[in-house]
Design an enzyme around this catalytic site. Structure first.
Site, PDB file in Angstrom:
ATOM      1  N   TYR A  37       0.821  -1.218   0.000  1.00  0.00           N
ATOM      2  CA  TYR A  37       0.000   0.000   0.000  1.00  0.00           C
ATOM      3  C   TYR A  37       0.854   1.267   0.000  1.00  0.00           C
ATOM      4  O   TYR A  37       0.327   2.363  -0.176  1.00  0.00           O
ATOM      5  CB  TYR A  37      -0.913   0.055   1.225  1.00  0.00           C
ATOM      6  CG  TYR A  37      -1.894  -1.080   1.370  1.00  0.00           C
ATOM      7  CD1 TYR A  37      -2.174  -1.951   0.323  1.00  0.00           C
ATOM      8  CD2 TYR A  37      -2.550  -1.281   2.589  1.00  0.00           C
ATOM      9  CE1 TYR A  37      -3.072  -2.984   0.483  1.00  0.00           C
ATOM     10  CE2 TYR A  37      -3.461  -2.313   2.751  1.00  0.00           C
ATOM     11  CZ  TYR A  37      -3.715  -3.169   1.704  1.00  0.00           C
ATOM     12  OH  TYR A  37      -4.606  -4.195   1.872  1.00  0.00           O
ATOM     13  N   HIS A  95       0.613 -11.387   1.542  1.00  0.00           N
ATOM     14  CA  HIS A  95      -0.462 -10.614   0.924  1.00  0.00           C
ATOM     15  C   HIS A  95      -1.143 -11.375  -0.213  1.00  0.00           C
ATOM     16  O   HIS A  95      -2.367 -11.317  -0.358  1.00  0.00           O
ATOM     17  CB  HIS A  95       0.114  -9.289   0.405  1.00  0.00           C
ATOM     18  CG  HIS A  95      -0.892  -8.202   0.280  1.00  0.00           C
ATOM     19  ND1 HIS A  95      -0.557  -6.874   0.357  1.00  0.00           N
ATOM     20  CD2 HIS A  95      -2.229  -8.214   0.055  1.00  0.00           C
ATOM     21  CE1 HIS A  95      -1.638  -6.127   0.212  1.00  0.00           C
ATOM     22  NE2 HIS A  95      -2.660  -6.918   0.015  1.00  0.00           N
TER      23      HIS A  95
END
Length: 263
Positions: A37, A95
């Site tokens: 992110y 992730h």
């Protein structure tokens, strides 16, 4: 792990820092971030600025799918801790599944972060059920959570059943279908009946489920507060039946590096 958290993607920089500080002031105690992110440092700044003690906040972060070789994973994990200005993370996830990776070595490295205490708990995100089973049953990884897309128009029955059998949390990302829930007639109907918002109905439907947490992204104080207020909504069997009738195959997040979901 608190059932309702703050998702931080795609917020960056000061917007992200301010949103996290504000959320903590309002009463949030669960913050979700990730190396992918590019906002871990902004979250770390917020943790440092907040009047809430670090040990009272559950922080989840993640390693990106192209950093799953052991040396790369260790470097990424060190960078995460540095960015978060913390000597530990409450939950650390892979992730996405990797490509041409050594799964056993990757999981061994993940487990090592838990064993040395710098990850209080470990888990995975975006793993289809067969891969999750392999990690839990063949590699004996002590996973505490799986994070996947889950909402009123995307079912995750098999994964959720498995998570419950193995005492894992299932964290729902994109729980508001990227704000599309506000335009779903059935949710509008339920919301009008209870005098609440469609977003609150969608959130409470998730949060009422055993082992399910949700991490809606919200930058404004109003949206953060509305999401907190969802915890007070009382849905009935009629409401749940209406939601059950919605399509459950509407996947939003499917990048080109995603796994075969039904594999």
């Amino acid at each position: 792990m608190p059932k309702l958290g703050l998702g931080t993607w795609p917020m960056l920089g000061d917007e992200c820092t301010d949103a996290v500080v504000q959320a903590l002031e309002l009463g949030y105690r669960h913050i979700d971030t990730a190396a992918g992110y590019n906002n871990e440092a902004a979250v770390g700044k917020a943790l440092e600025q907040s009047r809430v003690a670090r040990e009272q906040i559950h922080v989840t972060s993640k390693v990106w799918w192209d950093k799953l070789q052991p040396a790369d994973m260790r470097a990424s994990f060190e960078a995460t801790l540095h960015a978060l200005r913390s000597d530990y993370v409450d939950l650390f996830l892979i992730h996405w599944p990797g490509k041409d990776w050594d799964l056993a070595k990757t999981i061994e490295t993940l487990v090592s972060f838990k064993e040395d205490g710098r990850a209080r708990n470990i888990g995975v995100a975006n793993f289809p059920l067969p891969l999750l089973k392999k990690v839990v049953e063949e590699l004996n990884a002590p996973l505490a959570a799986i994070q996947v897309e889950y909402h009123v128009t995307l079912g995750q029955t098999a994964l959720l059943d498995y998570a419950r059998q193995h005492d894992m949390a299932l964290t729902a990302y994109s729980p508001l279908v990227r704000n599309k829930v506000s335009h779903i007639a059935e949710l509008q109907q339920i919301a009008a009946k209870h005098g609440v918002l469609p977003t609150q109905v969608a959130l409470k439907w998730l949060l009422d489920q055993a082992n399910v947490a949700a991490i809606p992204k919200a930058a404004s104080q109003a949206n953060q507060q509305n999401n907190l207020e969802a915890l007070k909504v009382q849905l009935d069997d009629e409401d749940r039946a209406l939601i059950a009738g919605l399509p459950k195959n509407q996947r939003l997040v499917n990048p080109d590096f995603a796994p075969q979901w039904d594999a």
